[in-house]
Design an enzyme around this catalytic site. Structure first.
Site, PDB file in Angstrom:
ATOM      1  N   TRP A  65      52.214  45.348  34.073  1.00 55.32           N
ATOM      2  CA  TRP A  65      52.876  44.590  35.144  1.00 55.32           C
ATOM      3  C   TRP A  65      51.889  44.521  36.324  1.00 55.32           C
ATOM      4  O   TRP A  65      51.395  45.578  36.761  1.00 55.32           O
ATOM      5  CB  TRP A  65      54.153  45.346  35.521  1.00 55.32           C
ATOM      6  CG  TRP A  65      55.018  44.692  36.551  1.00 55.32           C
ATOM      7  CD1 TRP A  65      55.422  43.385  36.583  1.00 55.32           C
ATOM      8  CD2 TRP A  65      55.621  45.327  37.680  1.00 55.32           C
ATOM      9  NE1 TRP A  65      56.237  43.174  37.654  1.00 55.32           N
ATOM     10  CE2 TRP A  65      56.380  44.349  38.354  1.00 55.32           C
ATOM     11  CE3 TRP A  65      55.606  46.627  38.189  1.00 55.32           C
ATOM     12  CZ2 TRP A  65      57.096  44.629  39.505  1.00 55.32           C
ATOM     13  CZ3 TRP A  65      56.328  46.904  39.328  1.00 55.32           C
ATOM     14  CH2 TRP A  65      57.060  45.921  39.979  1.00 55.32           C
ATOM     15  N   LYS A 122      67.777  44.157  35.476  1.00 51.27           N
ATOM     16  CA  LYS A 122      67.922  43.269  34.319  1.00 51.27           C
ATOM     17  C   LYS A 122      69.203  43.585  33.553  1.00 51.27           C
ATOM     18  O   LYS A 122      69.981  42.693  33.249  1.00 51.27           O
ATOM     19  CB  LYS A 122      66.740  43.383  33.357  1.00 51.27           C
ATOM     20  CG  LYS A 122      65.423  43.750  33.966  1.00 51.27           C
ATOM     21  CD  LYS A 122      64.795  42.642  34.763  1.00 51.27           C
ATOM     22  CE  LYS A 122      63.457  43.102  35.253  1.00 51.27           C
ATOM     23  NZ  LYS A 122      62.816  42.679  36.355  1.00 51.27           N
ATOM     24  N   ASP A 146      57.964  53.886  33.127  1.00 50.53           N
ATOM     25  CA  ASP A 146      58.641  52.778  33.799  1.00 50.53           C
ATOM     26  C   ASP A 146      59.667  52.220  32.818  1.00 50.53           C
ATOM     27  O   ASP A 146      59.312  51.718  31.743  1.00 50.53           O
ATOM     28  CB  ASP A 146      57.608  51.710  34.185  1.00 50.53           C
ATOM     29  CG  ASP A 146      58.226  50.634  35.064  1.00 50.53           C
ATOM     30  OD1 ASP A 146      59.463  50.626  35.228  1.00 50.53           O
ATOM     31  OD2 ASP A 146      57.467  49.796  35.590  1.00 50.53           O
TER      32      ASP A 146
END
Ligand code: LMR
Length: 396
Positions: free
Chosen positions: A130, A246, A211
């Protein structure tokens, strides 16, 4: 002073949405930022979230601050979701959980504490990762180095390269891995590969920072947590940065948690006190509403069932878009094999498009994707698929 300041470059992901908003083309398609859209192209408020919000509106009476480490009940439920309610780590009180403003907030607080405790440590990130990972870690003062992760020629995990690089990480450094649905490649280790990764992390005595932003978007809520749980079976200590953006569709509510897993309960308590000091010096205390929604849902059997159905629907829609994308592409470009996109997990497809092809998609077709070739499958719909695939076929 301001006169001397030059403009900063746009953000690698959120900057694209800014450009998208400026584009007057009514047919424009934004597949850059990782935000789920439904069949109609809207980012839905999940029915479970809608109902939780309604209940909160009726029952909320207090407008005061949350504690620095957030709502204790939310923290408990968040850690049970990630670690399972049967986790020995929770029973032994070896986890300290702190509500944070999104998964990014969790990463930043973790990075601030790591920098305080390990000022000379390097954080090792996957290549690619990311784009905000290095920025968050560097902003906290940490150095960042790269691990091999993806074999672009074969469109799959470069497991041998990853293991070899992990073997040479110095003890005491930090390794940042994606718990599931690797962003941007969608290539995750298998359960056996997680087992081997976990053993190397343990043997090398490196500190894992996991993560975990897409639980439930890959194969299922428990299946997606398997890698994280395997690592925690082997290593004595770790940080988990959790996002509910999400899986609860709470993007703008900034809802996340940082879980510190320690070897001893008193270590966990001490770490939490330091994490609170980091948070207080940064954003003071977390926002209330998103965490209240998550708590309301997870604490109510019927709402929880509804949320699981909402999550399953999102996951299955994304899977069906992967299949449709591969089918549509193979009709337009039978000379190219896109079947690997069906093997990838989570919200993104790592398409293999070059930065130049991505620029052409934007300039000639008003199709916006991330410059590393990452496409948000969660933004594909039956309506935009043909136009999207024709644009990709044209730039290949
Ligand atoms: C993404 O990768 O698109 C998301 O995690 C959103 C973000 O903050 O970049």
């Amino acid at each position: 002073m301001f006169e001397a300041i030059k403009p900063a470059p746009p953000d690698a992901i959120l900057g694209i949405t800014e450009a998208f908003r400026r584009d007057p083309n009514p047919q424009k398609i934004n597949l850059s930022v990782g935000v789920y859209k439904d069949e109609t192209g809207a980012t839905p408020i999940l029915p479970s979230v809608q109902e939780a919000k309604r209940r909160l509106l009726e029952t909320e009476r207090d407008a005061g601050y949350l504690p620095i480490d957030g709502d204790p009940r939310f923290n408990r439920l968040a850690s049970e979701l990630v670690l399972t309610d049967r986790s020995s780590i929770l029973a032994e009180q070896r986890a300290a959980t702190m509500q944070t403003p999104g998964g990014t907030g969790a990463l930043r607080v973790a990075a601030d504490l790591l920098h305080r405790v390990l000022p000379d440590a390097t954080v090792w990130v996957t290549t690619p990762t990311w784009p905000n990972h290095p920025k968050v870690f560097q902003a906290a003062g940490l150095r960042v180095e790269q691990l091999r992760y993806f074999d672009a020629a074969q469109n799959r995990l470069d497991f041998a390269g990853l293991l070899e690089d992990l073997e040479s990480v110095p003890a005491g450094d930090v390794v940042c891995l994606h718990g599931c649905c690797h962003n941007p490649t969608g290539a995750d280790p298998s359960p056996e590969q997680w087992e081997r990764i976990a053993r190397v992390l343990q043997d090398r005595a490196v500190f894992p920072l996991l993560d975990f932003a897409y639980q439930g978007f890959g194969r299922g809520l428990d299946e997606d947590a398997q890698g994280v749980r395997t690592v925690l079976e082997h290593v004595p200590e770790a940080f988990l940065a959790v996002s509910f953006s999400k899986n609860f569709g709470l993007y703008r509510e900034r809802t996340g948690a940082l879980i510190a897993v320690a070897e001893q309960p008193e270590h966990a308590a001490n770490v939490l006190s330091q994490l609170k000091a980091c948070a207080r010096a940064n954003y003071s205390n977390p926002p209330y509403h998103g965490a209240a929604v998550v708590k309301t849902i997870l604490d109510d059997e019927r709402l929880r069932e509804q949320w699981l159905a909402d999550l399953t629907q999102m996951r299955e829609r994304i899977r069906s878009m992967r299949t449709l994308f591969v089918k549509t592409m193979s009709a337009l470009r039978p000379d190219r094999d896109f079947s690997f996109i069906e093997q990838q997990n989570g919200m993104f497809s790592f398409s293999g498009l070059t930065p130049e092809q991505v620029d052409r998609l934007r300039d000639e077709f008003s199709v916006y994707v991330v410059r590393n070739g990452r496409i948000n499958v969660g933004g594909m719909t039956p309506q935009n698929m043909q136009r999207l695939c024709e644009a990709i076929a044209a730039v290949l």
